[in-house]
Design a protein around this motif. Structure first.
Motif, PDB file in Angstrom:
ATOM      1  N   ASN A 142       0.876  -1.173   0.000  1.00 18.64           N
ATOM      2  CA  ASN A 142       0.000   0.000   0.000  1.00 18.64           C
ATOM      3  C   ASN A 142       0.910   1.219   0.000  1.00 18.64           C
ATOM      4  O   ASN A 142       1.460   1.592   1.045  1.00 18.64           O
ATOM      5  CB  ASN A 142      -0.885   0.045   1.242  1.00 18.64           C
ATOM      6  N   PRO A 143       1.114   1.861  -1.140  1.00 15.86           N
ATOM      7  CA  PRO A 143       2.085   2.951  -1.200  1.00 15.86           C
ATOM      8  C   PRO A 143       1.621   4.237  -0.530  1.00 15.86           C
ATOM      9  O   PRO A 143       2.457   5.038  -0.097  1.00 15.86           O
ATOM     10  CB  PRO A 143       2.287   3.154  -2.702  1.00 15.86           C
ATOM     11  N   TYR A 237      -1.598  -9.297   3.879  1.00 14.51           N
ATOM     12  CA  TYR A 237      -2.613  -8.798   2.958  1.00 14.51           C
ATOM     13  C   TYR A 237      -4.000  -8.669   3.591  1.00 14.51           C
ATOM     14  O   TYR A 237      -4.914  -8.122   2.978  1.00 14.51           O
ATOM     15  CB  TYR A 237      -2.675  -9.647   1.685  1.00 14.51           C
ATOM     16  N   ASN A 238      -4.161  -9.174   4.804  1.00 16.97           N
ATOM     17  CA  ASN A 238      -5.430  -9.014   5.516  1.00 16.97           C
ATOM     18  C   ASN A 238      -5.599  -7.618   6.115  1.00 16.97           C
ATOM     19  O   ASN A 238      -6.665  -7.306   6.660  1.00 16.97           O
ATOM     20  CB  ASN A 238      -5.530 -10.039   6.640  1.00 16.97           C
ATOM     21  N   TRP A 239      -4.565  -6.791   6.021  1.00 19.62           N
ATOM     22  CA  TRP A 239      -4.563  -5.473   6.644  1.00 19.62           C
ATOM     23  C   TRP A 239      -4.202  -4.434   5.593  1.00 19.62           C
ATOM     24  O   TRP A 239      -3.605  -4.753   4.568  1.00 19.62           O
ATOM     25  CB  TRP A 239      -3.555  -5.430   7.795  1.00 19.62           C
ATOM     26  N   PHE A 240      -4.540  -3.173   5.845  1.00 19.59           N
ATOM     27  CA  PHE A 240      -4.166  -2.114   4.915  1.00 19.59           C
ATOM     28  C   PHE A 240      -3.841  -0.834   5.681  1.00 19.59           C
ATOM     29  O   PHE A 240      -4.232  -0.654   6.833  1.00 19.59           O
ATOM     30  CB  PHE A 240      -5.242  -1.887   3.848  1.00 19.59           C
ATOM     31  N   LEU A 241      -3.118   0.065   5.016  1.00 21.49           N
ATOM     32  CA  LEU A 241      -2.500   1.230   5.654  1.00 21.49           C
ATOM     33  C   LEU A 241      -3.462   2.408   5.757  1.00 21.49           C
ATOM     34  O   LEU A 241      -4.101   2.788   4.779  1.00 21.49           O
ATOM     35  CB  LEU A 241      -1.269   1.647   4.842  1.00 21.49           C
ATOM     36  N   ASN A 242      -3.523   2.996   6.952  1.00 22.42           N
ATOM     37  CA  ASN A 242      -4.395   4.136   7.218  1.00 22.42           C
ATOM     38  C   ASN A 242      -3.727   5.122   8.159  1.00 22.42           C
ATOM     39  O   ASN A 242      -2.806   4.767   8.900  1.00 22.42           O
ATOM     40  CB  ASN A 242      -5.695   3.671   7.894  1.00 22.42           C
ATOM     41  N   PHE A 405       5.549   6.253   5.269  1.00 19.88           N
ATOM     42  CA  PHE A 405       5.525   4.893   5.795  1.00 19.88           C
ATOM     43  C   PHE A 405       4.775   4.056   4.760  1.00 19.88           C
ATOM     44  O   PHE A 405       3.692   4.428   4.323  1.00 19.88           O
ATOM     45  CB  PHE A 405       4.846   4.772   7.158  1.00 19.88           C
ATOM     46  N   VAL A 406       5.375   2.977   4.335  1.00 26.76           N
ATOM     47  CA  VAL A 406       4.800   2.120   3.300  1.00 26.76           C
ATOM     48  C   VAL A 406       4.544   0.746   3.913  1.00 26.76           C
ATOM     49  O   VAL A 406       5.420   0.187   4.585  1.00 26.76           O
ATOM     50  CB  VAL A 406       5.733   2.003   2.090  1.00 26.76           C
ATOM     51  N   TYR A 407       3.349   0.224   3.664  1.00 25.53           N
ATOM     52  CA  TYR A 407       2.980  -1.085   4.191  1.00 25.53           C
ATOM     53  C   TYR A 407       3.085  -2.122   3.082  1.00 25.53           C
ATOM     54  O   TYR A 407       2.498  -1.971   2.013  1.00 25.53           O
ATOM     55  CB  TYR A 407       1.547  -1.057   4.722  1.00 25.53           C
ATOM     56  N   THR A 408       3.867  -3.175   3.324  1.00 29.43           N
ATOM     57  CA  THR A 408       4.053  -4.212   2.327  1.00 29.43           C
ATOM     58  C   THR A 408       3.174  -5.420   2.644  1.00 29.43           C
ATOM     59  O   THR A 408       2.917  -5.738   3.811  1.00 29.43           O
ATOM     60  CB  THR A 408       5.520  -4.629   2.223  1.00 29.43           C
ATOM     61  N   LEU A 409       2.713  -6.090   1.592  1.00 29.57           N
ATOM     62  CA  LEU A 409       1.718  -7.156   1.729  1.00 29.57           C
ATOM     63  C   LEU A 409       2.318  -8.542   1.827  1.00 29.57           C
ATOM     64  O   LEU A 409       1.592  -9.517   2.053  1.00 29.57           O
ATOM     65  CB  LEU A 409       0.760  -7.106   0.525  1.00 29.57           C
ATOM     66  N   ASP A 410       3.624  -8.674   1.634  1.00 27.56           N
ATOM     67  CA  ASP A 410       4.271  -9.987   1.698  1.00 27.56           C
ATOM     68  C   ASP A 410       4.721 -10.306   3.130  1.00 27.56           C
ATOM     69  O   ASP A 410       4.965  -9.406   3.926  1.00 27.56           O
ATOM     70  CB  ASP A 410       5.494 -10.029   0.772  1.00 27.56           C
TER      71      ASP A 410
END
Length: 410
Positions: A142-143, A237-242, A405-410
């Motif tokens: 999630n960029p 991948y069950n989570w996303f950036l906010n 801050f970047v959240y990665t899905l792997d």
């Protein structure tokens, strides 16, 4: 509401002002190209990789997404972006024009999005949602964060104020628009758990800005879940950036409208039709004094249209944008679907009424409408009612920077 700290990719503090960028959707390609000029590490090279190609290149072509991934990988291999050693959350304060708001960057669960614990007030446009879905999937990240709000919760305010007062910032810089960004890093379970525990008591959150980002994050997470035969629920991948902000701190600017032509009417016929639904005055102000009014720029002059507060229980029907659409844009100017009609454009309030005047005076546009801002209370009421705002009803300012801050899905 479920929240979780994460092992972010974050900028080298010495490079943060050169890396962090505006969100992808507040600039067009040429504006993005200009902002990134001379800044090879600008995160716009990831968010809008078409800026690395000649003008006119299809921004949705395969080479654009491949280039975005190449640029993302390069930022990591060069050390411009580095992985945190442990899960963190971040306090993110923005100060602009004597306005300050402080949010908390963490991840939320895609099921809370799907189950309307994270509520929406806008529809997404398929082309934009598909674009961000493909970018998220290509980057496996999630960029850019989604801008969420929640009804104020005093224990969270206390935690934020206490931590910020007792710790030095991790990032602190002022961007090209004059917004000061200050970020505190909260690391380790002992420090982060009080925050996530406090959010357990927050029943709902609301998408303030970022409907396409949240929809695409949910889509990518759901697709990866469906395609993983070994799915166990613990995957990133069950989570996303906010970034979540208390509602009382938010600042909403108007989202103004501008129309190409008068739908075959001359000025006098147009004004005659307006008078059937609105009270017209020659007030020269370029902004309405409050709700139930708009300022109109036509033929070199400003005037005011006003109406009584609609007698309805529907929070949508009370919106100025809905009244303007239902009583003027559709029946008089023939703008049936403002999401797709190319005769209408939307101008964010940050650009001011002067931008409306300039475009009409150019001769390329016929009439402009300067709106009063929607309130946060209206936004929440509409989302709680399960209704959808007219397109381009809210402009939040300041905007969240991407790449902090970047959240990665792997």
């Amino acid at each position: 509401m479920r929240t979780k700290p994460f092992q972010a990719l974050t900028p080298n503090p010495d490079q943060v002002a050169q890396i962090a960028s505006v969100p992808y959707d507040v600039v067009n390609t040429e504006e993005a190209r200009a902002l990134a000029d001379g800044k090879p590490d600008s995160f716009l090279h990831v968010l809008r990789a078409e800026i690395d190609f000649p003008p006119g290149t299809d921004p949705y072509s395969d080479q654009i997404y491949a280039k975005a991934r190449e640029n993302f990988d390069r930022l990591q291999s060069s050390g411009a972006l580095a992985r945190e050693s442990e899960p963190c959350l971040y306090l993110y304060r923005q100060t602009w024009n004597n306005h300050t708001q402080t949010g908390i960057a963490l991840t939320c669960h895609i099921d809370d999005y799907a189950n309307d614990i994270i509520r929406k007030h806008e529809k997404t446009r398929p082309v934009k949602e598909n674009d961000r879905t493909r970018l998220n999937d290509t980057l496996s990240a999630n960029p850019g964060p989604v801008f969420l709000t929640y009804k104020d919760h005093a224990p969270i305010d206390t935690l934020v104020d206490s931590f910020a007062a007792q710790n030095d910032p991790h990032f602190h810089f002022t961007d090209e628009a004059g917004v000061t960004h200050t970020v505190w890093r909260v690391a380790g379970e002992t420090a982060t758990k009080p925050f996530t525990d406090a959010f357990d008591d927050v029943p709902l959150a609301y998408v303030a800005d970022g409907h396409h980002r949240s929809a695409s994050a949910h889509r990518v997470g759901s697709e990866r879940r469906d395609n993983n035969p070994n799915h166990n629920g613990d995957e990133n991948y069950n989570w996303f950036l906010n970034v979540l902000f208390p509602a009382s701190q938010l600042k909403i600017l108007p989202y103004n409208r501008i129309v190409k032509d008068l739908n075959g009417l001359d000025k006098n016929a147009f004004l005659t039709k307006l008078a059937e639904s609105f009270t017209l005055s020659d007030d020269p102000g370029d902004s309405p004094p409050g709700p139930h009014a708009v300022s109109m720029y036509l033929d070199g002059a400003w005037s005011q249209l006003s109406w009584p507060e609609p007698d309805t229980d529907s929070p949508i029907e009370k919106l100025d944008a809905a009244v303007l659409q239902d009583r003027l844009l559709a029946p008089i100017l023939g703008i049936g679907d403002p999401r797709t009609d190319e005769r209408i454009d939307f101008v964010g309030g940050i650009r001011g009424p002067e931008a409306l005047k300039k475009r009409v005076d150019s001769g390329d546009w016929a009439v402009a409408f300067s709106m009063a801002p929607v309130t946060v209370e209206q936004l929440i009421a509409i989302a709680d009612a399960g209704e959808i705002m007219p397109p381009k009803s809210t402009w939040f300012e300041p905007k969240l920077r991407s790449g902090l801050f970047v959240y990665t899905l792997d």
